[in-house]
Enzyme design. Sequence first.
Site, mmCIF file in Angstrom:
data_model
loop_
_atom_site.group_PDB
_atom_site.id
_atom_site.type_symbol
_atom_site.label_atom_id
_atom_site.label_comp_id
_atom_site.label_asym_id
_atom_site.label_seq_id
_atom_site.Cartn_x
_atom_site.Cartn_y
_atom_site.Cartn_z
ATOM 1 N N ARG A 1 -9.176 6.838 -8.213
ATOM 2 C CA ARG A 1 -8.218 6.716 -7.117
ATOM 3 C C ARG A 1 -6.808 7.013 -7.640
ATOM 4 O O ARG A 1 -6.602 7.143 -8.834
ATOM 5 C CB ARG A 1 -8.284 5.304 -6.531
ATOM 6 C CG ARG A 1 -8.253 4.226 -7.627
ATOM 7 C CD ARG A 1 -7.564 2.982 -7.261
ATOM 8 N NE ARG A 1 -6.164 3.184 -6.997
ATOM 9 C CZ ARG A 1 -5.238 3.368 -7.952
ATOM 10 N NH1 ARG A 1 -5.554 3.390 -9.241
ATOM 11 N NH2 ARG A 1 -3.969 3.539 -7.625
ATOM 12 N N GLY A 2 -5.861 7.041 -6.682
ATOM 13 C CA GLY A 2 -4.491 7.377 -7.063
ATOM 14 C C GLY A 2 -4.303 8.876 -6.906
ATOM 15 O O GLY A 2 -5.165 9.678 -7.294
ATOM 16 N N ALA A 3 -3.161 9.259 -6.342
ATOM 17 C CA ALA A 3 -2.980 10.646 -5.916
ATOM 18 C C ALA A 3 -3.182 11.664 -7.041
ATOM 19 O O ALA A 3 -3.879 12.676 -6.865
ATOM 20 C CB ALA A 3 -1.589 10.803 -5.312
ATOM 21 N N ARG B 1 -11.275 11.445 1.353
ATOM 22 C CA ARG B 1 -10.126 10.550 1.638
ATOM 23 C C ARG B 1 -9.017 11.425 2.212
ATOM 24 O O ARG B 1 -8.676 12.458 1.620
ATOM 25 C CB ARG B 1 -9.639 9.824 0.369
ATOM 26 C CG ARG B 1 -10.612 8.767 -0.140
ATOM 27 C CD ARG B 1 -9.965 7.837 -1.149
ATOM 28 N NE ARG B 1 -9.129 6.839 -0.517
ATOM 29 C CZ ARG B 1 -8.260 6.064 -1.184
ATOM 30 N NH1 ARG B 1 -8.102 6.209 -2.476
ATOM 31 N NH2 ARG B 1 -7.553 5.159 -0.536
ATOM 32 N N GLN C 1 -4.931 -3.502 -6.091
ATOM 33 C CA GLN C 1 -4.634 -2.548 -7.177
ATOM 34 C C GLN C 1 -3.469 -3.027 -8.034
ATOM 35 O O GLN C 1 -3.380 -2.704 -9.217
ATOM 36 C CB GLN C 1 -4.304 -1.157 -6.596
ATOM 37 C CG GLN C 1 -5.489 -0.428 -5.990
ATOM 38 C CD GLN C 1 -5.586 -0.664 -4.495
ATOM 39 O OE1 GLN C 1 -5.236 -1.732 -4.000
ATOM 40 N NE2 GLN C 1 -6.075 0.321 -3.769
ATOM 41 N N ASP D 1 1.410 9.103 -2.028
ATOM 42 C CA ASP D 1 0.146 9.787 -1.762
ATOM 43 C C ASP D 1 0.363 11.119 -1.052
ATOM 44 O O ASP D 1 -0.428 12.040 -1.196
ATOM 45 C CB ASP D 1 -0.765 8.864 -0.961
ATOM 46 C CG ASP D 1 -1.153 7.669 -1.811
ATOM 47 O OD1 ASP D 1 -2.157 7.752 -2.529
ATOM 48 O OD2 ASP D 1 -0.397 6.677 -1.820
ATOM 49 N N ASN E 1 2.698 5.990 1.237
ATOM 50 C CA ASN E 1 2.241 5.293 0.028
ATOM 51 C C ASN E 1 1.444 4.070 0.479
ATOM 52 O O ASN E 1 1.332 3.784 1.681
ATOM 53 C CB ASN E 1 3.432 4.897 -0.850
ATOM 54 C CG ASN E 1 3.002 4.475 -2.250
ATOM 55 O OD1 ASN E 1 2.265 5.210 -2.922
ATOM 56 N ND2 ASN E 1 3.408 3.314 -2.695
ATOM 57 N N LYS E 2 0.900 3.347 -0.468
ATOM 58 C CA LYS E 2 0.029 2.200 -0.165
ATOM 59 C C LYS E 2 0.667 1.251 0.844
ATOM 60 O O LYS E 2 1.860 0.965 0.763
ATOM 61 C CB LYS E 2 -0.282 1.465 -1.473
ATOM 62 C CG LYS E 2 -1.172 0.253 -1.330
ATOM 63 C CD LYS E 2 -2.491 0.544 -0.643
ATOM 64 C CE LYS E 2 -3.318 1.579 -1.372
ATOM 65 N NZ LYS E 2 -4.534 1.986 -0.618
HETATM 66 O O1 MRU Z 1 -5.885 3.682 -2.218
HETATM 67 P P1 MRU Z 1 -5.398 4.096 -3.566
HETATM 68 O O2 MRU Z 1 -5.573 3.054 -4.608
HETATM 69 O O3 MRU Z 1 -5.909 5.443 -3.970
HETATM 70 O O4 MRU Z 1 -3.846 4.230 -3.296
HETATM 71 C C1 MRU Z 1 -3.056 5.061 -4.007
HETATM 72 C C2 MRU Z 1 -2.053 4.275 -4.701
HETATM 73 O O5 MRU Z 1 -2.360 3.623 -5.659
HETATM 74 C C3 MRU Z 1 -0.701 4.268 -4.283
HETATM 75 O O6 MRU Z 1 -0.435 4.478 -2.983
HETATM 76 C C4 MRU Z 1 0.172 4.915 -5.300
HETATM 77 O O7 MRU Z 1 1.408 4.352 -5.237
HETATM 78 C C5 MRU Z 1 0.250 6.388 -5.212
HETATM 79 S S1 MRU Z 1 -0.861 7.161 -6.251
HETATM 80 C C6 MRU Z 1 0.064 7.713 -7.615
#
Ligand code: MRU
Length: 344
Positions: free
Chosen positions: A55-57, A97, A196, A237, A247-248
């Site tokens: 996960r994570g962009a 996703r 997370q 993201d 973002n999250k």
């Molecule tokens: O749902 P996730 O865990 O894939 O979410 C992504 C993130 O962790 C965040 O939004 C993050 O700040 C950006 S990814 C570098």
Amino acid sequence: MPGATEEETMSRRTIDWVDGEIRIIEQTLLPGREEIVAVREVAELVDAIRRLAVRGAMALGVAGAMGVALGAVRAEERGEDVGAAVIRAAAELRASRPTAVNLGWGADRALAAAAGGTGAILAEALAVRDEDIVASRAIGERGADVLAGCARVMTHCNAGALAGVEGGSALSAVRVLHERGELAEVLVPETRPLLQGARLTAWELGRMGVAHRVIVDGAGAGLILGGRVDAVVVGADRIAANGDVANKVGTLAHALAAAHAGIPFVVAAPESTLDRHVAHGADIPIEEREPEEILGLGGARVAAPGSGALNPAFDVTPAGLVTAIVTERRVIRPALGERPFPPG
Ligand code: MRU
């Protein structure tokens, strides 16, 4: 690390390509267990992405590219049509996703190399991986420059090494601040519902030797307005052409509080997270995840029987609240009217 063996280097990577398969750190097990799992089929990778095992962009960008390479390698081994397999793989990965633009971007990069055959597709996927490592370090240096003088920092979710191949984005800047001796403490919102922040960011900061404390998400705004935070730094993201930042979920509350308190709200992300094709944040697709993620804890239901849930995984912070977007190439200041991409 000088002197590190290839095996040691690979074992530190969140995602890598080893002997015809993808290796990922299984993030759902952290911080309890650090396990690297092998992924040999595109369907397994799609499942790992949906479960947030990877996960994570930035890591998703690499997963998209390597997933297409995986499709090509398996198709070739089975004597199947490689061209058809990579188109199918890219479509399945992109759909797994919706919010992180890097996923489709990575898949498209590998797909664009398809005319050169499996070797060219794999080479492109490895280039995406290598560029991510270089971008992380550059974002870290530039991000630390922008954050200079900010000793008490708050982040949100996980934009660290686990969200990329090695360094990540927001936590790369935190690491450099720490290396420069400028950091006093990082406040880490737990990041409901999948934690997370508490599970992954706190784990990474601990391994870096960075002083940090976990807070509940709802404490962020009060701590910021109470003068306990010098800057907020988060990843992204997807960033729209006008500078709106997805973002999250929970990020927007920190941004509003930061604006009210007059402290910087800084977004650290690679250029690949900037989406020139999406004009405004309102056009960014926001993933809605299963209600069960918030109705229970540790497998046991905590919400009242019969209650439903609404579970958007991301929110959008308007450009006007964003002090700076830091990429590997530039600093954009949306709150001053600068845009990642000019209109038209
Ligand atoms: O749902 P996730 O865990 O894939 O979410 C992504 C993130 O962790 C965040 O939004 C993050 O700040 C950006 S990814 C570098």
